[in-house]
Design an enzyme around this catalytic site. Structure first.
Site, mmCIF file in Angstrom:
data_model
loop_
_atom_site.group_PDB
_atom_site.id
_atom_site.type_symbol
_atom_site.label_atom_id
_atom_site.label_comp_id
_atom_site.label_asym_id
_atom_site.label_seq_id
_atom_site.Cartn_x
_atom_site.Cartn_y
_atom_site.Cartn_z
ATOM 1 N N SER A 49 2.925 100.597 -14.315
ATOM 2 C CA SER A 49 4.032 100.111 -13.485
ATOM 3 C C SER A 49 3.490 99.321 -12.284
ATOM 4 C CB SER A 49 4.871 101.293 -12.995
ATOM 5 O OG SER A 49 4.030 102.275 -12.414
ATOM 6 N N HIS A 50 2.209 99.500 -11.943
ATOM 7 C CA HIS A 50 1.612 98.776 -10.815
ATOM 8 C C HIS A 50 0.668 97.668 -11.288
ATOM 9 C CE1 HIS A 50 3.331 102.165 -8.784
ATOM 10 N NE2 HIS A 50 3.065 101.621 -7.623
ATOM 11 N N ALA A 124 -0.086 98.910 -4.571
ATOM 12 C CA ALA A 124 -0.867 99.374 -5.717
ATOM 13 C C ALA A 124 -0.950 100.894 -5.777
ATOM 14 C CB ALA A 124 -2.279 98.787 -5.627
ATOM 15 N N ASP A 190 8.340 103.041 -11.490
ATOM 16 C CA ASP A 190 8.672 103.689 -12.768
ATOM 17 C C ASP A 190 10.184 103.690 -12.990
ATOM 18 O OD1 ASP A 190 6.101 104.227 -13.728
ATOM 19 O OD2 ASP A 190 5.903 105.902 -12.353
HETATM 20 P P1 NDP Z 1 2.527 110.622 -11.665
HETATM 21 O O1 NDP Z 1 3.518 111.705 -11.448
HETATM 22 O O2 NDP Z 1 2.673 109.781 -12.882
HETATM 23 O O3 NDP Z 1 1.058 111.201 -11.663
HETATM 24 C C1 NDP Z 1 0.555 111.874 -10.548
HETATM 25 C C2 NDP Z 1 -0.891 112.262 -10.775
HETATM 26 O O4 NDP Z 1 -0.950 113.374 -11.668
HETATM 27 C C3 NDP Z 1 -1.739 111.177 -11.399
HETATM 28 O O5 NDP Z 1 -3.012 111.190 -10.825
HETATM 29 C C4 NDP Z 1 -1.769 111.548 -12.874
HETATM 30 O O6 NDP Z 1 -2.971 111.043 -13.423
HETATM 31 C C5 NDP Z 1 -1.752 113.058 -12.812
HETATM 32 N N1 NDP Z 1 -1.067 113.697 -13.941
HETATM 33 C C6 NDP Z 1 0.048 113.280 -14.579
HETATM 34 N N2 NDP Z 1 0.400 114.181 -15.510
HETATM 35 C C7 NDP Z 1 -0.485 115.187 -15.437
HETATM 36 C C8 NDP Z 1 -0.654 116.410 -16.145
HETATM 37 N N3 NDP Z 1 0.162 116.773 -17.120
HETATM 38 N N4 NDP Z 1 -1.687 117.203 -15.818
HETATM 39 C C9 NDP Z 1 -2.545 116.853 -14.835
HETATM 40 N N5 NDP Z 1 -2.447 115.701 -14.142
HETATM 41 C C10 NDP Z 1 -1.421 114.877 -14.440
HETATM 42 O O7 NDP Z 1 2.483 109.655 -10.379
HETATM 43 P P2 NDP Z 1 3.675 109.176 -9.436
HETATM 44 O O8 NDP Z 1 4.824 108.773 -10.279
HETATM 45 O O9 NDP Z 1 3.917 110.191 -8.383
HETATM 46 O O10 NDP Z 1 3.025 107.886 -8.754
HETATM 47 C C11 NDP Z 1 2.731 106.741 -9.562
HETATM 48 C C12 NDP Z 1 1.800 105.804 -8.867
HETATM 49 O O11 NDP Z 1 2.456 105.023 -7.900
HETATM 50 C C13 NDP Z 1 0.604 106.428 -8.152
HETATM 51 O O12 NDP Z 1 -0.540 105.798 -8.690
HETATM 52 C C14 NDP Z 1 0.780 106.074 -6.688
HETATM 53 O O13 NDP Z 1 -0.447 105.850 -6.015
HETATM 54 C C15 NDP Z 1 1.590 104.804 -6.794
HETATM 55 N N6 NDP Z 1 2.431 104.546 -5.612
HETATM 56 C C16 NDP Z 1 2.111 103.502 -4.760
HETATM 57 C C17 NDP Z 1 2.910 103.221 -3.671
HETATM 58 C C18 NDP Z 1 2.556 102.150 -2.696
HETATM 59 O O14 NDP Z 1 3.281 101.968 -1.711
HETATM 60 N N7 NDP Z 1 1.486 101.425 -2.888
HETATM 61 C C19 NDP Z 1 4.141 103.989 -3.406
HETATM 62 C C20 NDP Z 1 4.333 105.079 -4.318
HETATM 63 C C21 NDP Z 1 3.535 105.319 -5.402
HETATM 64 P P3 NDP Z 1 -3.304 110.893 -14.979
HETATM 65 O O15 NDP Z 1 -2.010 110.817 -15.716
HETATM 66 O O16 NDP Z 1 -4.117 109.652 -15.057
HETATM 67 O O17 NDP Z 1 -4.060 112.131 -15.306
#
Ligand code: NDP
Length: 337
Positions: A49-50, A124, A190
């Site tokens: 999504s980013h 990002a 997302d």
């Molecule tokens: P997610 O809920 O998708 O994931 C959160 C973290 O948990 C990730 O590191 C993911 O890594 C990990 N994860 C996901 N599922 C599991 C699991 N079942 N078990 C263990 N670890 C898990 O992220 P968000 O929706 O909260 O955020 C999405 C992105 O948006 C982030 O990268 C954030 O930095 C970015 N963001 C940026 C903003 C900005 O202003 N620049 C603002 C808000 C968000 P993985 O799945 O790789 O293991």
């Protein structure tokens, strides 16, 4: 779910596409290379999504005059462990690139060091801010505040940004542990992606116009009122990030987004803080064994996995097979070239 037509791109094709779109938007050579790298890493590791989908948002921020396409960030050491940055109204990653070597050296010297940055934009995933520090043997914590969209528990209007945070630490003999997450139940991009793909979110993540929680992305985009993760606990983390991000760095509070509206932009200039810790300076020679032990207790524990390791699986697949991109998005990006 709506049927989508797609095309597979190699990571080099992704990088070149991103770079050429940014150059066409007037971004200088250094800025377009840094941002194209971030977009490519997002397509490779997630969150997608980013990745390419974020390019029109970057472009709008430059062409509307909201962000500086030729930013030249300044970084100044103002105390033994404090590095302060001014992003020159460009993107955070340029300033972080300027600060990185000095931040790492300061953390080794003092045991702990921080880099705050104001007057910068951030669109990002934060994992790319903390991962390089863990690769250099440091524990890292990064936060950034954004634009107000998250309603405090029991509140009726948004106060916090989706305020993400990232944590990373070295893991001996393997890639670092790196995770990042928004303070909202679901990241805004997302929600946009689910709306574009025509399906509901997996769970209620925002308020509908009638004030009730909903999983319908279109209804949430109408109110722009997202729920924090974990109810009051997520709202408290969003509060912490507002203080560590905006207040400490002197960045824009998430509620102060009027300037953004003037430019029709989707992001605001928040503030960010990155804290780097050298575990070797904290007096526990067994640090690496502790990390290994924690990971070992998670792995093989039902279906649990170490947070953030999904990115390594995504990375391996993308490097071998490339990434699948919707032809609708590709045609939108080609129009921007
Ligand atoms: P997610 O809920 O998708 O994931 C959160 C973290 O948990 C990730 O590191 C993911 O890594 C990990 N994860 C996901 N599922 C599991 C699991 N079942 N078990 C263990 N670890 C898990 O992220 P968000 O929706 O909260 O955020 C999405 C992105 O948006 C982030 O990268 C954030 O930095 C970015 N963001 C940026 C903003 C900005 O202003 N620049 C603002 C808000 C968000 P993985 O799945 O790789 O293991």
């Amino acid at each position: 779910m709506t049927e989508i037509s797609t095309k597979t791109l190699s990571l080099e094709e992704v990088r070149e596409l991103a770079r050429s779109v940014l150059v066409a938007a007037g971004v200088d050579a250094r800025g377009s290379a840094v941002l194209a790298d971030i977009v490519t890493r997002s397509e490779r590791d997630g969150p997608r999504s980013h990745g390419l989908r974020m390019l029109p948002v970057y472009v709008q921020s430059f062409t509307s005059g909201y962000a500086n396409p030729a930013a030249s960030p300044k970084v100044e050491r103002i105390a033994p462990g404090v590095l302060r940055g001014d992003g020159d109204n460009g993107y955070y990653q340029l300033a972080a690139g300027v600060a990185r070597d000095e931040l790492i050296a300061m953390a080794h010297e003092n045991g702990i060091a921080s880099f705050t940055c104001a007057n910068c934009h951030h669109l990002a995933a934060l994992r790319f801010d903390t991962e390089p520090l863990a690769e250099a043997g440091l524990v890292a914590l990064g936060v950034v505040n954004s634009l107000s969209m998250v309603v405090p528990q029991g509140g009726v209007r948004p106060v916090f940004g989706t305020n993400p945070m990232s944590f990373a630490c070295p893991r001996e003999g393997a890639e670092p542990v790196v995770w990042d997450q928004a303070s909202s139940m679901v990241a805004l991009m997302d929600i946009r992606m689910a709306a574009a793909e025509g399906h509901d979110l997996p769970r209620p993540a925002g308020l509908a116009p009638d004030g009730q929680p909903t999983a319908d992305p279109d209804a949430i985009l109408e109110t722009r009122s997202l729920l924090p993760f974990g109810e009051h606990k997520g709202a408290a983390i969003a509060f912490l990030i507002e203080v560590l991000g905006a207040a400490l760095a002197g960045g824009t509070l998430s509620v102060d987004n009027a300037k953004r509206v003037e430019h029709g932009a989707l992001n605001i200039k928040g503030g960010s803080t990155l804290i780097a810790i050298d575990p070797a300076r904290f007096g526990n020679p067994g640090f690496d064994d502790y990390v290994k032990r924690i990971c070992a207790e998670i792995e093989g524990n039902g279906t649990a996995r170490v947070p953030g390791d999904g990115r390594l699986r995504n990375r391996a697949t993308a490097q071998q097979q490339g990434v699948v991109v919707s032809t609708e998005l590709l045609s939108q990006l080609h129009d921007l070239q």
